[in-house]
Design a protein around this motif. Structure first.
Motif, mmCIF file in Angstrom:
data_model
loop_
_atom_site.group_PDB
_atom_site.id
_atom_site.type_symbol
_atom_site.label_atom_id
_atom_site.label_comp_id
_atom_site.label_asym_id
_atom_site.label_seq_id
_atom_site.Cartn_x
_atom_site.Cartn_y
_atom_site.Cartn_z
ATOM 1 N N UNK A 8 66.342 53.840 12.703
ATOM 2 C CA UNK A 8 66.965 52.934 11.747
ATOM 3 C C UNK A 8 66.407 51.532 11.870
ATOM 4 N N UNK A 9 66.622 50.786 10.799
ATOM 5 C CA UNK A 9 66.404 49.355 10.785
ATOM 6 C C UNK A 9 67.536 48.755 9.955
ATOM 7 N N UNK A 10 67.416 47.501 9.556
ATOM 8 C CA UNK A 10 68.523 46.861 8.832
ATOM 9 C C UNK A 10 68.834 47.542 7.509
ATOM 10 N N UNK A 11 67.845 48.181 6.879
ATOM 11 C CA UNK A 11 68.029 48.731 5.538
ATOM 12 C C UNK A 11 68.282 50.228 5.503
ATOM 13 N N UNK A 12 67.691 50.978 6.445
ATOM 14 C CA UNK A 12 67.731 52.436 6.324
ATOM 15 C C UNK A 12 68.150 53.088 7.636
ATOM 16 N N UNK A 13 68.859 54.203 7.496
ATOM 17 C CA UNK A 13 69.246 55.038 8.628
ATOM 18 C C UNK A 13 68.713 56.439 8.356
ATOM 19 N N UNK A 14 67.913 56.952 9.288
ATOM 20 C CA UNK A 14 67.375 58.307 9.194
ATOM 21 C C UNK A 14 68.010 59.137 10.297
ATOM 22 N N UNK A 15 68.767 60.154 9.880
ATOM 23 C CA UNK A 15 69.457 61.024 10.825
ATOM 24 C C UNK A 15 68.969 62.457 10.641
ATOM 25 N N UNK A 16 69.046 63.266 11.701
ATOM 26 C CA UNK A 16 68.607 64.651 11.573
ATOM 27 C C UNK A 16 69.342 65.378 10.429
ATOM 28 N N UNK A 17 68.567 66.009 9.557
ATOM 29 C CA UNK A 17 69.132 66.772 8.452
ATOM 30 C C UNK A 17 69.931 67.943 9.005
ATOM 31 N N UNK A 18 71.106 68.171 8.415
ATOM 32 C CA UNK A 18 71.998 69.264 8.819
ATOM 33 C C UNK A 18 72.533 69.960 7.577
ATOM 34 N N UNK A 19 72.957 71.224 7.695
ATOM 35 C CA UNK A 19 73.562 71.906 6.542
ATOM 36 C C UNK A 19 74.751 71.148 5.951
ATOM 37 N N UNK A 20 75.471 70.393 6.787
ATOM 38 C CA UNK A 20 76.635 69.642 6.320
ATOM 39 C C UNK A 20 76.265 68.546 5.311
ATOM 40 N N UNK A 21 75.004 68.190 5.206
ATOM 41 C CA UNK A 21 74.573 67.158 4.256
ATOM 42 C C UNK A 21 74.428 67.687 2.829
ATOM 43 N N UNK A 22 74.563 68.977 2.653
ATOM 44 C CA UNK A 22 74.344 69.598 1.350
ATOM 45 C C UNK A 22 75.144 68.930 0.233
ATOM 46 N N UNK A 23 76.432 68.743 0.429
ATOM 47 C CA UNK A 23 77.288 68.217 -0.644
ATOM 48 C C UNK A 23 76.871 66.815 -1.075
ATOM 49 N N UNK A 24 76.539 65.968 -0.108
ATOM 50 C CA UNK A 24 76.140 64.599 -0.447
ATOM 51 C C UNK A 24 74.769 64.571 -1.114
ATOM 52 N N UNK A 25 73.893 65.497 -0.748
ATOM 53 C CA UNK A 25 72.542 65.519 -1.304
ATOM 54 C C UNK A 25 72.461 66.197 -2.669
ATOM 55 N N UNK A 26 73.389 67.086 -2.962
ATOM 56 C CA UNK A 26 73.290 67.899 -4.182
ATOM 57 C C UNK A 26 73.173 67.077 -5.467
ATOM 58 N N UNK A 27 74.037 66.081 -5.713
ATOM 59 C CA UNK A 27 73.885 65.333 -6.970
ATOM 60 C C UNK A 27 72.555 64.586 -7.072
ATOM 61 N N UNK A 28 71.984 64.206 -5.932
ATOM 62 C CA UNK A 28 70.678 63.539 -5.939
ATOM 63 C C UNK A 28 69.591 64.568 -6.245
ATOM 64 N N UNK A 29 69.637 65.689 -5.539
ATOM 65 C CA UNK A 29 68.611 66.720 -5.698
ATOM 66 C C UNK A 29 68.565 67.280 -7.117
ATOM 67 N N UNK A 30 69.673 67.238 -7.822
ATOM 68 C CA UNK A 30 69.721 67.800 -9.178
ATOM 69 C C UNK A 30 69.262 66.821 -10.254
ATOM 70 N N UNK A 31 68.702 65.682 -9.856
ATOM 71 C CA UNK A 31 68.137 64.737 -10.827
ATOM 72 C C UNK A 31 66.759 65.254 -11.263
ATOM 73 N N UNK A 32 66.623 65.712 -12.502
ATOM 74 C CA UNK A 32 65.347 66.308 -12.937
ATOM 75 C C UNK A 32 64.142 65.385 -12.775
ATOM 76 N N UNK A 33 64.348 64.077 -12.883
ATOM 77 C CA UNK A 33 63.225 63.137 -12.788
ATOM 78 C C UNK A 33 62.531 63.192 -11.428
ATOM 79 N N UNK A 34 63.214 63.670 -10.399
ATOM 80 C CA UNK A 34 62.610 63.755 -9.067
ATOM 81 C C UNK A 34 61.521 64.819 -8.991
ATOM 82 N N UNK A 35 61.572 65.768 -9.881
ATOM 83 C CA UNK A 35 60.727 66.954 -9.742
ATOM 84 C C UNK A 35 59.725 67.132 -10.889
ATOM 85 N N UNK A 36 59.469 66.076 -11.659
ATOM 86 C CA UNK A 36 58.556 66.221 -12.799
ATOM 87 C C UNK A 36 57.111 66.424 -12.353
ATOM 88 N N UNK A 37 56.718 65.805 -11.245
ATOM 89 C CA UNK A 37 55.373 65.979 -10.697
ATOM 90 C C UNK A 37 55.526 66.280 -9.214
#
Length: 193
Positions: A8-37
């Protein structure tokens, strides 16, 4: 090597990915613009579950260190990234599989995240080389990689087949340990991460 670091630094926190993160990540992952290229395409809960399962299997195999990304300024989960293709015998890794909420793109979050990951890779993991690769068509990603001080090395023609079936040319970039002190000062020195 620690395959479960918290970075981490002042702006970002990177934590080990876990299955429990699924719910928080789902609305982000379903943004079609992320996957156009790109090679990946997540368009369902099952797709994200598989993505997380694959990332965790790579961590178990000690070839990747996947993270969930939290934007400390916005106080919320913002996406994923990872060290991948880890080759400890050769002291190298790739930084990739990065996807961030479209609302936070251009906010400085990605630059803060790359700074934290590069600093950790060179100063803690003691790696000699960090690689980045992206689809030749992904101009936004190519420009972002160049903006953090990486060197474009070349284009691998017909390197991959995307999830949509397109034959992709892949652009490779790198940064070397010897280059990091100068890049750290020149590129990142003006930010308060």
């Amino acid at each position: 090597m620690n395959f479960f670091p918290v970075i981490e630094n002042k702006r970002v926190l990177l934590e080990p990915l876990q299955p429990a993160h699924l719910e928080a990540l789902l609305p982000i992952a379903l943004q079609p613009a992320l996957w156009t290229v790109g090679a990946l395409h997540i368009d369902s809960r099952a797709g994200l579950e598989q993505y997380i399962a694959n990332a965790l299997a790579e961590r178990t195999a000690q070839t990747s260190i996947p993270f969930v990304v939290t934007d400390k300024k916005e106080q919320r989960i913002a996406g994923c990234t990872r060290y991948s293709g880890i080759a400890l015998a050769h002291k190298r890794s790739e930084i990739g599989y990065t996807w961030i909420d479209t609302a936070l793109q251009g906010s400085g979050l990605n630059k803060a995240m790359k700074f934290a990951m590069l600093q950790y890779a060179f100063e803690v993991m003691d790696l000699n080389r960090i690689e980045f690769k992206t689809d030749e068509l992904n101009t936004q990603s190519r420009n972002a990689i160049l903006s953090i001080g990486c060197t474009q090395e070349g284009i691998l023609r017909h390197h991959m087949i995307t999830s949509k079936g397109r034959v992709r040319n892949t652009v490779y970039f790198s940064m070397l340990k010897e280059e990091w002190p100068e890049v750290k000062q020149r590129v990142f020195g003006k930010y308060d991460f």
